[in-house]
Design a protein around this motif. Structure first.
Motif, PDB file in Angstrom:
ATOM      1  N   PRO A  85       5.011   4.669 -12.493  1.00 23.93           N
ATOM      2  CA  PRO A  85       4.495   3.303 -12.438  1.00 23.93           C
ATOM      3  C   PRO A  85       5.011   2.595 -11.177  1.00 23.93           C
ATOM      4  CG  PRO A  85       5.620   3.711 -14.538  1.00 23.93           C
ATOM      5  CD  PRO A  85       5.856   4.897 -13.666  1.00 23.93           C
ATOM      6  N   VAL A  86       4.220   1.701 -10.643  1.00 30.01           N
ATOM      7  CA  VAL A  86       4.617   0.934  -9.461  1.00 30.01           C
ATOM      8  C   VAL A  86       5.920   0.184  -9.745  1.00 30.01           C
ATOM      9  CG1 VAL A  86       3.952  -0.948  -7.911  1.00 30.01           C
ATOM     10  CG2 VAL A  86       2.266   0.743  -8.597  1.00 30.01           C
ATOM     11  N   GLN A  87       6.110  -0.259 -10.981  1.00 32.28           N
ATOM     12  CA  GLN A  87       7.326  -0.981 -11.342  1.00 32.28           C
ATOM     13  C   GLN A  87       8.580  -0.122 -11.126  1.00 32.28           C
ATOM     14  OE1 GLN A  87       4.646  -0.690 -13.296  1.00 32.28           O
ATOM     15  NE2 GLN A  87       3.861  -2.780 -13.452  1.00 32.28           N
ATOM     16  N   THR A  88       8.470   1.171 -11.364  1.00 29.44           N
ATOM     17  CA  THR A  88       9.608   2.070 -11.154  1.00 29.44           C
ATOM     18  C   THR A  88       9.948   2.146  -9.671  1.00 29.44           C
ATOM     19  OG1 THR A  88       9.005   3.361 -13.098  1.00 29.44           O
ATOM     20  CG2 THR A  88      10.475   4.418 -11.503  1.00 29.44           C
ATOM     21  N   ILE A  89       8.926   2.246  -8.840  1.00 27.92           N
ATOM     22  CA  ILE A  89       9.140   2.268  -7.392  1.00 27.92           C
ATOM     23  C   ILE A  89       9.795   0.962  -6.957  1.00 27.92           C
ATOM     24  CG2 ILE A  89       8.026   2.468  -5.135  1.00 27.92           C
ATOM     25  CD1 ILE A  89       7.928   5.044  -6.889  1.00 27.92           C
ATOM     26  N   GLU A  90       9.333  -0.144  -7.495  1.00 29.54           N
ATOM     27  CA  GLU A  90       9.922  -1.446  -7.152  1.00 29.54           C
ATOM     28  C   GLU A  90      11.379  -1.525  -7.598  1.00 29.54           C
ATOM     29  OE1 GLU A  90       7.183  -4.055  -9.112  1.00 29.54           O
ATOM     30  OE2 GLU A  90       5.851  -4.146  -7.382  1.00 29.54           O
ATOM     31  N   GLN A  91      11.694  -0.978  -8.762  1.00 29.27           N
ATOM     32  CA  GLN A  91      13.072  -0.990  -9.249  1.00 29.27           C
ATOM     33  C   GLN A  91      13.986  -0.161  -8.350  1.00 29.27           C
ATOM     34  OE1 GLN A  91      12.545   0.349 -13.261  1.00 29.27           O
ATOM     35  NE2 GLN A  91      12.253  -1.726 -14.065  1.00 29.27           N
ATOM     36  N   VAL A  92      13.507   0.997  -7.919  1.00 26.91           N
ATOM     37  CA  VAL A  92      14.290   1.840  -7.008  1.00 26.91           C
ATOM     38  C   VAL A  92      14.470   1.111  -5.674  1.00 26.91           C
ATOM     39  CG1 VAL A  92      14.304   3.997  -5.693  1.00 26.91           C
ATOM     40  CG2 VAL A  92      13.638   4.004  -8.111  1.00 26.91           C
ATOM     41  N   HIS A 145       0.829  -1.217   0.000  1.00 26.45           N
ATOM     42  CA  HIS A 145       0.000   0.000   0.000  1.00 26.45           C
ATOM     43  C   HIS A 145       0.858   1.260   0.000  1.00 26.45           C
ATOM     44  CE1 HIS A 145       0.712  -0.429   4.348  1.00 26.45           C
ATOM     45  NE2 HIS A 145       0.482   0.867   4.423  1.00 26.45           N
ATOM     46  N   GLN A 146       2.019   1.234   0.658  1.00 25.86           N
ATOM     47  CA  GLN A 146       2.908   2.397   0.635  1.00 25.86           C
ATOM     48  C   GLN A 146       3.568   2.549  -0.738  1.00 25.86           C
ATOM     49  OE1 GLN A 146       5.614   1.906   3.902  1.00 25.86           O
ATOM     50  NE2 GLN A 146       4.256   2.980   5.314  1.00 25.86           N
ATOM     51  N   ARG A 147       3.904   1.440  -1.353  1.00 27.68           N
ATOM     52  CA  ARG A 147       4.490   1.467  -2.692  1.00 27.68           C
ATOM     53  C   ARG A 147       3.487   2.073  -3.678  1.00 27.68           C
ATOM     54  NH1 ARG A 147       5.115  -3.863  -3.609  1.00 27.68           N
ATOM     55  NH2 ARG A 147       6.674  -3.947  -1.983  1.00 27.68           N
ATOM     56  N   ASP A 148       2.225   1.636  -3.574  1.00 26.89           N
ATOM     57  CA  ASP A 148       1.181   2.159  -4.453  1.00 26.89           C
ATOM     58  C   ASP A 148       0.943   3.649  -4.215  1.00 26.89           C
ATOM     59  OD1 ASP A 148       0.908  -0.414  -5.427  1.00 26.89           O
ATOM     60  OD2 ASP A 148      -0.882  -0.862  -4.244  1.00 26.89           O
ATOM     61  N   ALA A 149       0.909   4.048  -2.949  1.00 26.59           N
ATOM     62  CA  ALA A 149       0.687   5.459  -2.615  1.00 26.59           C
ATOM     63  C   ALA A 149       1.841   6.323  -3.118  1.00 26.59           C
ATOM     64  CB  ALA A 149       0.512   5.615  -1.103  1.00 26.59           C
ATOM     65  N   LEU A 150       3.051   5.836  -2.980  1.00 25.48           N
ATOM     66  CA  LEU A 150       4.218   6.577  -3.457  1.00 25.48           C
ATOM     67  C   LEU A 150       4.183   6.714  -4.982  1.00 25.48           C
ATOM     68  CD1 LEU A 150       6.845   7.946  -2.571  1.00 25.48           C
ATOM     69  CD2 LEU A 150       7.967   5.721  -2.742  1.00 25.48           C
ATOM     70  N   ALA A 151       3.816   5.662  -5.655  1.00 23.31           N
ATOM     71  CA  ALA A 151       3.708   5.710  -7.117  1.00 23.31           C
ATOM     72  C   ALA A 151       2.667   6.742  -7.548  1.00 23.31           C
ATOM     73  CB  ALA A 151       3.359   4.329  -7.658  1.00 23.31           C
ATOM     74  N   LEU A 152       1.535   6.758  -6.863  1.00 21.73           N
ATOM     75  CA  LEU A 152       0.502   7.753  -7.191  1.00 21.73           C
ATOM     76  C   LEU A 152       0.992   9.168  -6.929  1.00 21.73           C
ATOM     77  CD1 LEU A 152      -2.772   6.120  -5.824  1.00 21.73           C
ATOM     78  CD2 LEU A 152      -2.244   6.702  -8.193  1.00 21.73           C
ATOM     79  N   ARG A 153       1.625   9.372  -5.777  1.00 20.90           N
ATOM     80  CA  ARG A 153       2.087  10.703  -5.411  1.00 20.90           C
ATOM     81  C   ARG A 153       3.147  11.219  -6.380  1.00 20.90           C
ATOM     82  NH1 ARG A 153       4.303  11.390   0.509  1.00 20.90           N
ATOM     83  NH2 ARG A 153       4.376   9.210   0.006  1.00 20.90           N
ATOM     84  N   LEU A 154       4.035  10.322  -6.818  1.00 23.57           N
ATOM     85  CA  LEU A 154       5.111  10.730  -7.727  1.00 23.57           C
ATOM     86  C   LEU A 154       4.731  10.605  -9.203  1.00 23.57           C
ATOM     87  CD1 LEU A 154       8.139   9.096  -5.879  1.00 23.57           C
ATOM     88  CD2 LEU A 154       7.422  11.498  -5.835  1.00 23.57           C
ATOM     89  N   ARG A 155       3.532  10.078  -9.432  1.00 25.79           N
ATOM     90  CA  ARG A 155       3.034   9.855 -10.795  1.00 25.79           C
ATOM     91  C   ARG A 155       4.003   8.988 -11.602  1.00 25.79           C
ATOM     92  NH1 ARG A 155       1.054  15.968 -11.365  1.00 25.79           N
ATOM     93  NH2 ARG A 155      -0.893  15.719 -10.232  1.00 25.79           N
TER      94      ARG A 155
END
Length: 68
Positions: free
Chosen positions: A44-51, A32-42
């Motif tokens: 893709p969730v995959q980018t957050i996962e890669q970071v 849920h934090q990964r999804d929220a961060l992806a939304l806030r930063l606009r």
């Protein structure tokens, strides 16, 4: 010299547990934090996962390289 030996011994005893904890729990965002961060930063969730994965690999690399 004795202090250094004790420190190295303690580090070798603690290191596997610390590595496992960092890899499995401490360096992972809840979904849920990964999804929220992806939304806030606009992004893709995959980018957050890669970071997240890159940061985890950097931390684990430094852990492996550190010697007291």
């Amino acid at each position: 010299m004795m202090r250094q030996t004790l420190l190295r011994w303690a580090w070798q005893a603690i290191k596997p547990t610390l590595r496992q904890w960092l890899d499995e729990r401490a360096l992972r965002l809840p979904a849920h934090q990964r999804d929220a961060l992806a939304l806030r930063l606009r992004l893709p969730v995959q980018t957050i996962e890669q970071v997240e994965n890159a940061l985890r690999q950097m931390a684990l690399y430094r852990l492996e390289r550190w010697n007291p």
